[in-house]
Structure formats: structure tokens, C-alpha cells
Design an enzyme around this catalytic site. Sequence first.
Site, short mmCIF file in Angstrom:
data_model
loop_
_atom_site.label_atom_id
_atom_site.label_comp_id
_atom_site.label_asym_id
_atom_site.label_seq_id
_atom_site.Cartn_x
_atom_site.Cartn_y
_atom_site.Cartn_z
N GLN A 180 9.77 -1.90 9.73
CA GLN A 180 10.79 -1.47 10.68
C GLN A 180 10.26 -1.30 12.11
O GLN A 180 11.05 -1.12 13.03
CB GLN A 180 11.46 -0.18 10.19
CG GLN A 180 12.31 -0.38 8.94
CD GLN A 180 13.52 -1.28 9.17
OE1 GLN A 180 13.93 -1.54 10.31
NE2 GLN A 180 14.10 -1.77 8.09
N GLY A 201 10.09 -11.17 8.47
CA GLY A 201 10.70 -11.90 9.58
C GLY A 201 12.13 -11.50 9.86
O GLY A 201 12.53 -11.35 11.02
N HIS A 202 12.92 -11.28 8.79
CA HIS A 202 14.36 -11.12 9.02
C HIS A 202 14.73 -9.78 9.65
O HIS A 202 15.89 -9.56 9.99
CB HIS A 202 15.16 -11.39 7.74
CG HIS A 202 15.11 -10.32 6.70
ND1 HIS A 202 16.13 -9.43 6.53
CD2 HIS A 202 14.20 -10.02 5.75
CE1 HIS A 202 15.85 -8.62 5.51
NE2 HIS A 202 14.68 -8.97 5.02
N THR A 238 2.42 -23.88 -1.31
CA THR A 238 2.52 -24.67 -0.07
C THR A 238 3.22 -23.86 1.01
O THR A 238 4.25 -23.24 0.77
CB THR A 238 3.29 -25.98 -0.35
OG1 THR A 238 2.58 -26.67 -1.38
CG2 THR A 238 3.39 -26.85 0.89
N CYS A 326 19.05 -2.06 0.01
CA CYS A 326 18.68 -2.30 -1.39
C CYS A 326 19.26 -1.23 -2.30
O CYS A 326 19.45 -1.46 -3.48
CB CYS A 326 17.17 -2.31 -1.54
SG CYS A 326 16.40 -3.43 -0.40
N1 PLP Z 1 10.05 -2.17 3.63
C1 PLP Z 1 10.98 -1.62 4.45
C2 PLP Z 1 10.64 -0.37 5.21
C3 PLP Z 1 12.23 -2.22 4.58
O1 PLP Z 1 13.14 -1.67 5.39
C4 PLP Z 1 12.51 -3.38 3.84
C5 PLP Z 1 13.85 -4.00 3.88
O2 PLP Z 1 14.86 -3.30 3.98
C6 PLP Z 1 11.50 -3.92 3.01
C7 PLP Z 1 10.29 -3.28 2.94
C8 PLP Z 1 11.71 -5.18 2.22
O3 PLP Z 1 11.71 -6.28 3.08
P1 PLP Z 1 12.09 -7.75 2.56
O4 PLP Z 1 13.57 -7.83 2.59
O5 PLP Z 1 11.46 -8.68 3.53
O6 PLP Z 1 11.52 -7.89 1.21
#
Ligand code: PLP
Length: 394
Positions: A180, A201-202, A238, A326
Amino acid sequence: MERIVYFDNNATTRVAPEVRNAMMPFFDELYGNPSSMHAFGGQIASHLLKAREEVAAFLNCSPEEIIFTSCATESDNAAIRGTAEYFGHETKIITTAVEHPAVLKPCRRLKAQGHSVVELPVNSIGQLNLDNLRDELKGTKNALVSIMWANNETGTVFPIEQIADICKEYGAIFHTDAVQVAGKIPVDVKKVPVDMLSMSGHKFHAPKGIGLMYIRKGTKLKPFILGGHQESGRRAGTENMPYIVGLAKACELARLGMADEAIKLTSMRDRLEAGILARCPNVRINGDTEHRLPNTLNVSFEYIEGEAIAYHLSDLGICISTGSACASGSLDPSHVIRAMGVPFIAVHGSVRFSLSRYNTDDDVDYVLEKLPPVIKNLRALSPFGPETDPTTFK
Ligand code: PLP
């Protein structure tokens, strides 16, 4: 729908046009495999090196210390499980109660498998007591500390430099989930001597499906994905060239634009916060407002459900979340807000607004216009209110 206001940038961000443009040639003419021995492959390998150098410049490390992964969840798992596999049951793992599930779940799996795992508590503003960390590290051998740089739900920034110093003092390996902070506050692994770091990246305008690990030279770790020799034997498979190039472009944009962007984000976020406090009664701001990411605001609207707020705002084109992306979908209150001991009347009503470079002052005004009536209507329907006896909910 009148318009879309996207205030859910801690969940994911829009791909920057500069990033997309940088990626496109790698779907078309530059499709080779960087491991191939022919000159065409060599050309791709030179782009891979350039991308690695750009990411290394962003983090102030050497290019060999950068490993590309598929996402931060993979990076977190690789750091934690790879260390535990290297040291076996001698590893003591110390993490916090407010980590993302990408850290908490592998730690809990290792605990179930017999490893010693400790989750440090946080106080009411989501901060750690560093004496607890020192106490847990005393007398340890091969300890792994995995503590996030900033919290995804509240934006609370941990004192990462002090944590890194404590880890050094006790000879512990220090991994940080820096997902973050990417593009929001500077990350310099020479100033903050972490051993491993995860990013995605996202979360900063590159596409989904690409992540990275910084692994300090000499860090002991078993590779998590076995196969070919790619990524110095640390992560087989790869290389995902278009996405790696996109990630590098996102790092470059962040490196060049972060200082100005942070000022703009802080100003919009603070105006949103002040506007909510002025327009809505019985509101509390969650987290450490002094040490907070510039783009994040976590608010509890007492006596109502965060899910109901998010649902009604969604109908008005406003995208926000409750808990982490999540965890949403479950109606359980966020583990982060619960760990902070937020009282019952506020714990269910917590929502997160998270902004990005693509938001405007107009977006803030739109939310400040639409939100108060939603809160008022939901409160009118709520069985709870200021007169509710809090002892009912023990
Ligand atoms: N760690 C934190 C603090 C996050 O906010 C997130 C995604 O919400 C992740 C890990 C997981 O990232 P990714 O979607 O790239 O697996």
C-alpha cells in the site's frame, strides 16, 4: 448512472495510459523469450534488464535484488514460506494482527504445522508497541519478522525504520508487505534496511497479475516456485514481459510524480474527511491520523452497517469498500478494525475511501453531496442509536 466516482484505489487502480502504451509492443513485435539464445531473445532480455533497473532505481537497490512475481500474495507467501522452509522449525515468525490475509494465512498455516508464530496486537489507533516486538525477539535464533509498511484498510503507517533497526539488533530477518505504500510514500531500502519487501503492480497503476519482491543480497530463502533458472533461480517461470515492462513504467511514474501527487491526495482526502465530520454526526475516524497514507480515509458511521452504506453509494456511482477487498463478501467485521478494539456500535459501520491520481476535487464534492442523506436514511432505519445501552452487546 450520473457518474462514477472511484474511491476504492487501495483495492485496485486504473492502469495508467503511459503504462499501457509501454506494454503494447511486448504483445506484438517484441514477443520473444528473454532466455532464448538468439539475438531476438537477447533483445527482449535487454528490455528485461532495463525494467529491473527501473524498479531498482525506484527502491534504491541493485537490479539483482529484484524478483518479478505474479502478485503480492505470491511475494508474501514466497518470503514467509521460503524462510520457514530454509530454517525449518527453528524459525520463529513474528507478525501483526492487522496484516493482509496474504501474510496472515501463510503464517497461520505454518503455526498449524508446528512453527512458533506470534501475532502482535495493536492499540486503538492501530499502532504497535515496539517493546512487544523486542520481548518476542529476545533469545530467538533465525526469527522472521513480517510486518506491513502501511495498513490497507486504515492507511496507518508503521514506524518501519525503527522496526528494521530492532530486527537488526536481534539478528532477525525482516520482511515487509509494502503493497500500500507503493507510489504513495518513498521506499528506500538503503534508508530502511529491510531484508525482503513485497509490492503489487495493480495498486499503483500497473495491471493486475504482476508483483515484485525485493530480496537483499545474501538473504537465506528457499525458492517458492521451482522450475527453470529464471529470476536468479529464486522464482521459476518464463518472465511475463508485457507486465514487467508495465510495472517498471508504473515505478518510473511513481518515482517522478510521487511528491506532487502526495500533496494533491492529502488535500483531497483531508477535505473529504473534514466534509464528512462537518455533515454527519456520530462519526469516528479509524487509524493513526498522524501517520497515515495520503490517500486513505477509514470512517466508522456509528449505529449502521458499512455494507449498507457501500451498497447505497454504489447505486449512486460511488465505489468504496468495507474491510479489504479480499474479505468483503463476508459480513464479519474487519479483523483490522476489531484488532483496534473499536466499540461495537462503530465496528460494523466502518468504510474505506481510497483515492488516486485520477480523482478530482469534483469527486470529493460529489461524495460530500450524496453521502449525508444516505447516512441519515440508514440511521432512521437502524434499531440502534445514541440511546442504545452499549452493555447489551458484550
Ligand atoms: N498485501 C496488502 C497490504 C494488500 O492490500 C493486498 C491487496 O489488497 C495484497 C497484499 C495482495 O495483493 P495482490 O492482489 O497483488 O495479491
